[in-house]
Design a protein around this motif. Structure first.
Motif, short mmCIF file in Angstrom:
data_model
loop_
_atom_site.label_atom_id
_atom_site.label_comp_id
_atom_site.label_asym_id
_atom_site.label_seq_id
_atom_site.Cartn_x
_atom_site.Cartn_y
_atom_site.Cartn_z
N ARG A 158 0.86 -1.19 0.00
CA ARG A 158 0.00 0.00 0.00
C ARG A 158 0.89 1.24 0.00
NH1 ARG A 158 -4.35 -1.10 4.05
NH2 ARG A 158 -2.52 -1.28 5.38
N ASP A 164 -8.49 2.75 -1.40
CA ASP A 164 -8.76 1.61 -0.53
C ASP A 164 -9.06 0.39 -1.40
OD1 ASP A 164 -9.49 -0.23 1.34
OD2 ASP A 164 -11.20 0.90 2.14
N THR A 166 -8.80 -2.76 -0.23
CA THR A 166 -8.88 -3.87 0.72
C THR A 166 -9.74 -5.01 0.20
OG1 THR A 166 -8.65 -2.30 2.55
CG2 THR A 166 -9.48 -4.49 3.08
#
Length: 206
Positions: A158, A164, A166
């Motif tokens: 990251r 994001d 994820t």
């Protein structure tokens, strides 16, 4: 790490041709350092297809050369003939075996690799299943066997430029049945690698 100052103070513009996997990071560094650098990014999955990588990289280099531009290449040793292509086009590339080495540095890369890491970057995570099945086929069992043979976990990297991802990373890890870990990475090493490549290219005599 200190900001790199390139010489001469007003170098001619270069075009960096390279893998799109680090597009956001390189554009951030260009803005930060005010580098006189244009960019031309290629598909980040090309390292899976030597014929396509060869054709598209050489085509991009030839097109820029015909426009009278100097080029520098943002790639690792991603093709067995990479150094030959660089010599043919009188250019040079960023130092490092691959984009992850450029981002992490060799020692950090090797530490994780020796522990069994498969490195995952945002762009790959967002296109994971179609990219992997296009390369290895649709048999999930076979795909997992391939990944398990050389890796013990998936390490998602990251950077400050990422959104994001994820959910995409978790989905990618589930698809190959590997546990997921995360590592936050700054751009210091990449900044040095890109700055070094620009300076090296400016010093070359065409």
């Amino acid at each position: 790490m200190k900001t790199i100052t390139l010489q001469p103070e007003n170098p001619p513009p270069l075009t960096m041709i390279g893998c799109g996997i680090l597009r956001k990071e390189v554009e951030r560094l260009i803005e930060k350092n005010h580098w006189n650098l244009h960019t031309h990014f290629l598909d980040s999955a090309l390292h899976n297809y030597f014929n396509r990588l060869s054709a598209e990289l050489n085509q991009a280099l030839e097109e820029r050369e015909k426009l009278g531009e100097k080029t520098v290449v943002l790639y690792g040793s991603c093709h067995p003939l990479m150094e030959h292509y660089l010599e043919q086009h009188h250019t040079c590339r960023t130092r490092g075996q691959n984009c992850v080495v450029m981002l992490l540095g060799y020692e950090r890369f090797m530490r994780e690799l020796e522990k069994g890491a498969y490195f995952l970057l945002e762009d790959w995570a967002l296109t994971w299943q179609p990219m992997i099945t296009a390369c290895f086929g649709n048999n999930v069992g076979v795909v997992r066997e391939i990944f398990h043979s050389g890796h013990k976990y998936m390490l998602a990297l990251r950077t400050p430029c990422n959104g994001d991802f994820t959910e995409a990373a978790e989905s990618a890890a589930r698809f190959v049945d590997l546990p997921l870990q995360w590592l936050d990475v700054d751009l210091d090493h990449l900044e040095h690698v890109v700055g070094e490549a620009i300076a090296q290219r400016l010093a070359l005599h065409d």
